[in-house]
Design an enzyme around this catalytic site. Structure first.
Site, PDB file in Angstrom:
ATOM      1  N   ARG A 115     -23.163  -4.432 -46.110  1.00  0.00           N
ATOM      2  CA  ARG A 115     -21.947  -4.002 -45.404  1.00  0.00           C
ATOM      3  C   ARG A 115     -22.346  -2.821 -44.534  1.00  0.00           C
ATOM      4  O   ARG A 115     -23.103  -1.957 -44.972  1.00  0.00           O
ATOM      5  CB  ARG A 115     -20.844  -3.582 -46.384  1.00  0.00           C
ATOM      6  CG  ARG A 115     -20.312  -4.672 -47.306  1.00  0.00           C
ATOM      7  CD  ARG A 115     -19.193  -5.477 -46.674  1.00  0.00           C
ATOM      8  NE  ARG A 115     -18.025  -4.656 -46.397  1.00  0.00           N
ATOM      9  CZ  ARG A 115     -17.141  -4.271 -47.323  1.00  0.00           C
ATOM     10  NH1 ARG A 115     -17.299  -4.613 -48.593  1.00  0.00           N
ATOM     11  NH2 ARG A 115     -16.108  -3.523 -46.981  1.00  0.00           N
TER      12      ARG A 115
ATOM     13  N   SER B 204       0.848  -1.187   0.000  1.00  0.00           N
ATOM     14  CA  SER B 204       0.000   0.000   0.000  1.00  0.00           C
ATOM     15  C   SER B 204       0.884   1.238   0.000  1.00  0.00           C
ATOM     16  O   SER B 204       1.962   1.252   0.605  1.00  0.00           O
ATOM     17  CB  SER B 204      -0.893  -0.004   1.245  1.00  0.00           C
ATOM     18  OG  SER B 204      -1.467   1.271   1.460  1.00  0.00           O
TER      19      SER B 204
END
Length: 474
Positions: free
Chosen positions: A334, A295
């Site tokens: 498409r 930490s």
């Protein structure tokens, strides 16, 4: 104060700084821009080899294209920036590749991308990338499965508290928990293998009719389209597609779904590890590596960082997969936008799932199980964890409702007084009339109330002494 990045750092677009679960893992390179470019080169060269195989492109031209087409001869950054002008990377890629081939053999350059379209190349390249990432992922899943099988066998009968809705419920074994994790990993492995076997080539031409391929082949026969698809599949090692899938996006959606399941399976393991690693629980710990889990503020902490990384991926992948499902709404033959929306979420699915799998290997091969702490935690409720058992034994003697009411009152009284359930029950005439002190003591022993847990572990791993075969990464 404003800080200026050096040109070298500014050129690094994504090193994984904000995605540590995949930073530096093998899958990261397998799905990088460079990997996609290499796959596009492979898709183009495989196409021309397939056409040459069918006699519609000269063998010499195909050989010249294959010889000249090298990813390192192409400027990746320039291609990326050029794609802004065409909305996909293939147009600029084909132009650059044609120039590279023309510099070596101008005649052969005429056959680059012959009859093809951008989506045929990029979709096929994408399948190649998915396949390669899948090899890495399956190898890691195999290693996870082997580690989990060892844990399940070792702790087949190691008692621990089963928890439901975060609270102690009834005893279980850590082996059964590990066997459950193994089941998820094995299923994820099966799904990735099934996906890999079905990844198809894309071959449809401009609008899914293969007309350009047929025209350039100069009317070679009614079955030419089928033969070209088969030849292309042979050259790439992918599966032949029944139909062009320009707007039938099953392979992409399936990839997202498999990645989401895989990440969720590993995420389940991660959240369990986080819960069991809590200070007040302390039943498992991650592998101890110097400096890991530190930490920035609290020197005493060793955070469960591997589980945290895996969980972070598991929370993200389903959202990326949802984009892939949304992109199935591809209009016409498409799509303008739906196809384009797939690319980055698909890459994120692969590298997050792959990063999670790679991280899980380290977590599971080095996981420390504290059986003594598990046993001690079983006594935290003073025997209440087996109240179900006592109620079941008393039901034929007192009736279901009375037995349940008795155990409920006794449990509450024990909790209020800070004493054991045994002490309260041993003072209850309804109990002492039917059970001796020794019988009550045996009933309240949590290690004697494991149900079918050990047998379920045996079922999951193929028996107490029989090893479970794990499939290779192929």
């Amino acid at each position: 104060m404003t800080f200026q990045l050096s040109p070298e750092l500014a050129a690094v677009v994504d090193s994984g700084l904000l995605s540590p679960v995949r930073a530096g893992t093998p899958v990261e390179a397998a799905v990088s821009d460079a990997a996609w470019l290499a796959a596009m080169v492979e898709a183009e060269t495989a196409l021309v080899r397939a056409q040459a195989r069918l006699g519609t492109v000269p063998e010499s031209a195909a050989a010249a294209i294959v010889e000249a087409a090298r990813p390192e001869r192409l400027d990746l950054v320039a291609l990326a920036r050029a794609s802004r002008e065409t909305a996909n990377p293939v147009v600029g890629f084909v132009k650059a590749l044609t120039a590279v081939v023309a510099a070596e053999d101008p005649a052969a350059a005429e056959y680059v991308h012959r009859g093809s379209t951008s989506q045929d190349i990029l979709d096929t390249a994408t399948m190649l990338v998915v396949r390669r990432a899948g090899v890495l992922i399956r190898a890691d899943l195999d290693r996870c499965a082997a580690a989990l099988e060892r844990l399940a066998r070792t702790h087949r009968a190691t008692p621990m508290a089963g928890r439901t809705l975060t609270l102690h419920a009834v005893p279980t074994t850590f082996g059964l928990k590990a066997a459950g994790w193994l089941h998820l990993v094995t299923e994820a492995r099966r799904r990735t293998a099934a996906l890999a076997a079905a990844l198809p080539v894309e071959l449809g031409g401009a609008a899914g009719t293969l007309a350009g391929y047929l025209e350039h082949a100069n009317n070679p026969g009614d079955d030419y389209a089928d033969r070209l698809v088969e030849a292309y599949a042979h050259e790439t090692g992918l599966a032949p597609a029944t139909l062009p899938w320009h707007v039938l996006r099953t392979p992409i959606a399936d990839t997202g779904a498999v990645c989401a399941f895989l990440a969720a399976a590993l995420g389940k393991i991660a959240v369990d590890v986080q819960s069991l690693a809590r200070t007040e629980v302390g039943e498992v710990t991650e592998p101890a590596v110097a400096g890991r889990g530190a930490s920035s503020a609290m020197p005493h902490k060793r955070n469960p960082v591997l589980a945290t990384l895996i969980r972070s991926a598991a929370l993200q992948v389903p959202q990326h997969a949802a984009v892939l499902y949304g992109a199935m709404l591809a209009e016409d033959e498409r799509s303008g936008g739906a196809w384009h929306a797939e690319w980055q979420p698909l890459r994120e699915c692969l590298r997050l799932a792959g990063g999670a799998a790679h991280t899980a290997v380290e977590l599971l091969t080095g996981l420390t199980v504290d059986a003594d702490r598990m046993r001690a935690n079983l006594d935290l409720t003073g025997g209440q964890i087996v109240s179900e058992r006592v109620a079941a034994v008393l039901t034929p003697l007192l009736g279901k409702a009375q037995a349940r009411a008795l155990l409920t009152r006794a449990s509450h009284e024990a909790a209020d007084r800070g004493t054991s359930l045994a002490e309260v029950l041993s003072a209850a005439p309804e109990v002492t009339r039917h059970l001796t002190a020794a019988e009550l003591e045996e009933l309240l022993d949590p290690t004697r109330y494991l149900g079918a847990a050990p047998g379920l572990v045996d079922r999951a791993v193929g028996g107490p002494d029989r090893a479970v075969p794990h499939r290779s990464a192929a």
